[in-house]
Design an enzyme around this catalytic site. Structure first.
Site, PDB file in Angstrom:
ATOM      1  N   GLU A 232       1.606  46.505  46.958  1.00 30.34           N
ATOM      2  CA  GLU A 232       1.752  45.079  47.157  1.00 30.34           C
ATOM      3  C   GLU A 232       0.315  44.602  47.686  1.00 30.34           C
ATOM      4  O   GLU A 232       0.016  45.053  48.892  1.00 30.34           O
ATOM      5  CB  GLU A 232       2.782  44.756  48.432  1.00 30.34           C
ATOM      6  CG  GLU A 232       2.975  43.341  48.730  1.00 30.34           C
ATOM      7  CD  GLU A 232       2.438  42.988  50.126  1.00 30.34           C
ATOM      8  OE1 GLU A 232       1.381  42.504  50.225  1.00 30.34           O
ATOM      9  OE2 GLU A 232       3.315  43.475  51.111  1.00 30.34           O
TER      10      GLU A 232
ATOM     11  N   CYS B 222      -1.227  38.583  53.821  1.00 30.78           N
ATOM     12  CA  CYS B 222      -1.213  38.820  52.413  1.00 30.78           C
ATOM     13  C   CYS B 222      -0.778  37.482  51.611  1.00 30.78           C
ATOM     14  O   CYS B 222      -1.074  37.504  50.131  1.00 30.78           O
ATOM     15  CB  CYS B 222      -0.581  40.046  52.006  1.00 30.78           C
ATOM     16  SG  CYS B 222       1.150  40.071  52.496  1.00 30.78           S
TER      17      CYS B 222
END
Length: 680
Positions: free
Chosen positions: A255, A294
């Site tokens: 990720e 993120c």
């Protein structure tokens, strides 16, 4: 000076050497060191496999889930001390809430999945597959915990959430973990981790912690392990190419930070609720965690004719944000995690300015608080793209801080094209009240984004926001975002389990899976199954009922009672050209008649009918046909008592096979009953 420790093979251990200095993001003062030098990494993996894995694999899903729930309650009672430590990361109270209580919320959410899982250490995956003409040979997929360890390599921005959102899933799946937080904020992870260990709720070896550098951790993984990585795309790609990962085909879930975007629909002009929502959402994503998320909005994609309006109103909104010591009541944006991060972000802004111009920011900061002079502060930066083509740096460079770029689009197809030029992101959002625009964008952008949020006035009040992944939905994205998936409810546990296709007779597979497979041999329970308590029932126990002949009067009466006067049941003159040759019984009457055959009317252990699943009507039932029922215990799901006064009970799923005088199936269904236990 505090020494941040590692938790290895049941012991708290300090690494060798002076260690890496850890600095307070607000004050700039050193308060701790951290090191993992000299640790026995091979011993960690051995301990996890020999102790943690064996213990967790023996536990059922119900036991693992209740362990997560108990742990969540334990940590929630101690949350205030985590907030105090989180202050050192530069976070505001709201920033810390996302990290701390959001992380604990992952434990609660995954614990709730126990209602969908069996009271077994493993589970089936999907429906059975008939593999032979007569049905004596079938196949069924099962999911069993892997025999290895989950190695979690986490980013610095969410030291609590990053750990808990991953371990919640691997623990539920029955697999231990080694947690490797980013060293720079590992002190917050360590505080929470100490409480996890002190709770005594987890078996030995279930969790271990490496707070310092990862060194050569990946050298010790094998084919039964799983590696998950959260962080920069460059680092993730480097780790994914590690020869040990490749040689042993180790699952690697990545990720990575990505160029997430938010689109303003052409209908959401100034003066509409959607325009205001857009400005508020972008401002929040730029300033929350000082842009160190993120999922933060890096590209602001708006209609070309609205670029000036958006620039003006975003500038106005960002200029009102107070920055400084996050303990001050008026501060809404804190510091970046460290001065190195500030310099890195500013360097990326310099690169971005080659294809954009400055709209707001980069001025000398006016900070709130007396102890902020040496802190790692950076104000919001708003850019406007001067080059939006595929080669533009705005589609390639991410400044991992409070920086975002406005990009103009011509029409919705152009907006989709611009969004997809980021080459894959964790999340995109669109603010619009036009569902046609929302549909066109979603279908066009979905291949390049792991999650799409559509925001408008109808859902704004309860929306969790662009930047908040949810435990029961997947978190990840294609391409630049890493190509992985985390969380996702039941989907998430499959990363830590091995899917195995099992083939054999229905009877054998029933015993292996503990879920009745159609065609399997019936067991005689000795009495009506509704007279048996939860513990007394066995998968495969079957009641074969007496039979009933359906009459025209039954069909007409049911139509009058139910008010279902569909022509096939009530008007035999309208059957020409249909699949029916005469008056047909209602499907729900057939099911009701079946219930009349298999239900035991007396008071007993069955508390109530809990639901109906997988109901299918396979063959028309006409007046004069005779039906019977085979009622078989399909699956048993335990339930915990919510209070001491609660009735001890479980859910029993019954497979209902309704057949006619030719022994052909006319309908099948799965009914759920709530059944008392003997011990109450």
């Amino acid at each position: 000076m505090q020494n941040i420790q590692n938790f290895i093979a049941g012991q708290w251990i300090s690494g060798d050497g002076p260690g890496q200095p850890l600095m307070h993001a607000i004050t700039g003062e050193q308060f701790a060191t951290v090191s993992s030098k000299g640790l026995d990494f091979q011993g960690m993996f051995d301990f996890a496999r020999d102790k943690g894995n064996k213990s967790l694999r023996k536990m059922t899903f119900q036991e693992r889930a209740l362990m997560l729930k108990a742990l969540a309650l334990y940590l929630m009672d101690r949350k205030e001390k985590y907030y105090e430590v989180s202050y050192k990361t530069g976070a505001t109270r709201v920033d810390s809430w996302v990290d701390i209580e959001g992380g604990i919320g992952n434990l609660f959410a995954n614990a709730s999945l126990r209602r969908k899982l069996p009271n077994q250490p493993f589970c089936i995956d999907g429906e059975y597959a008939p593999l032979s003409k007569e049905g004596s040979f079938i196949g069924q997929h099962i999911l069993v915990p892997k025999l290895g360890v989950a190695l979690h390599i986490n980013a610095f921005n969410f030291p609590v959430w990053g750990m808990l959102e991953k371990v919640a899933v691997n623990l539920l799946a029955g697999m231990p973990a080694i947690v490797k937080p980013a060293a720079i904020t590992s002190y917050l992870t360590e505080v929470v981790f100490r409480d996890i260990i002190e709770s005594g709720l987890l078996p030995a070896g279930a969790l271990q912690l490496v707070t310092g550098s990862a060194h050569n951790l990946i050298d010790f993984v094998n084919e039964q392990d799983v590696v998950t990585f959260t962080g920069s795309a460059d680092t993730g790609r480097l780790l994914k190419r590690h020869e040990n990962i490749i040689e042993h085909a180790v699952p690697f879930n990545m990720e990575a930070d990505s160029l997430n975007c938010c689109i303003l629909g052409s209908d959401a002009v100034f003066g509409t609720p959607e325009f205001d929502l857009f400005i508020k959402e972008v401002k929040r994503e730029v300033t929350t965690k000082a842009g160190q998320k993120c999922t933060a909005i890096r590209r602001i994609i708006v209609p070309e004719n609205m670029v000036e309006d958006v620039s003006y109103h975003l500038t106005e909104a960002l200029s009102q944000v107070m920055i400084g010591d996050t303990k001050h009541k008026n501060v809404r944006m804190g510091a970046l995690v460290g001065k190195g991060q500030v310099e890195e972000v500013k360097g990326k802004v310099v690169q971005l300015l080659k294809d954009s111009e400055l709209v707001y920011g980069l001025d000398e900061l006016i900070l709130v608080g007396d102890n902020t002079q040496n802190g790692s502060f950076m104000g919001p930066v708003l850019l406007r793209a001067t080059n939006t083509e595929a080669d533009s740096r705005v589609h390639d460079i991410e400044a991992f801080g409070p920086v975002s770029t406005i990009i103009g689009y011509k029409d919705i197809d152009h907006a989709i094209e611009l969004a997809n030029r980021g080459k894959g992101s964790l999340v995109s959002s669109i603010v619009t009240y036009d569902d046609a625009i929302a549909t066109q964008y979603t279908l066009g952008a979905a291949p390049y984004h792991g999650r799409i949020m559509v925001l408008n006035r109808d859902c704004a009040k309860e929306s969790t926001g662009h930047g908040s992944p949810m435990p029961l939905l997947t978190h990840g994205g294609p391409g630049r975002a890493g190509g992985g998936e985390e969380m996702g409810g039941l989907r998430g546990i499959k990363h830590y389990m091995q899917r195995c296709a099992v083939q054999g007779s229905p009877t054998t597979l029933t015993e292996i899976t503990q879920v009745y497979q159609p065609g399997g041999k019936y067991k005689d329970p000795g009495k009506h199954p509704f007279r048996l308590h939860f513990e007394e029932l066995t998968v495969g126990d079957t009641l074969i009922t007496h039979k009933r002949t359906i009459t025209e009067t039954d069909i007409i009466n049911f139509a009058n009672v139910s008010w279902d006067h569909f022509y096939a049941h009530t008007d035999i003159t309208s059957l020409d050209g249909t699949i029916f040759t005469e008056r047909v019984a209602h499907g729900y009457f057939v099911l009701s008649a079946a219930a009349g055959l298999f239900v035991d009317p007396g008071k007993g252990p069955v508390l109530l009918n809990y639901g109906l699943e997988e109901c299918r009507f396979l063959k028309p039932v006409y007046a004069g046909m005779t039906i019977g029922v085979k009622l078989t215990v399909k699956e048993k799901i335990d339930q915990e008592k919510k209070t001491d006064d609660d009735i001890a009970k479980g859910i029993v799923k019954y497979y209902v096979d309704i057949y006619d005088e030719l022994d052909e199936k006319v309908a099948v269904a799965t009914i759920l009953t709530m059944v008392k236990k003997i011990d109450n």
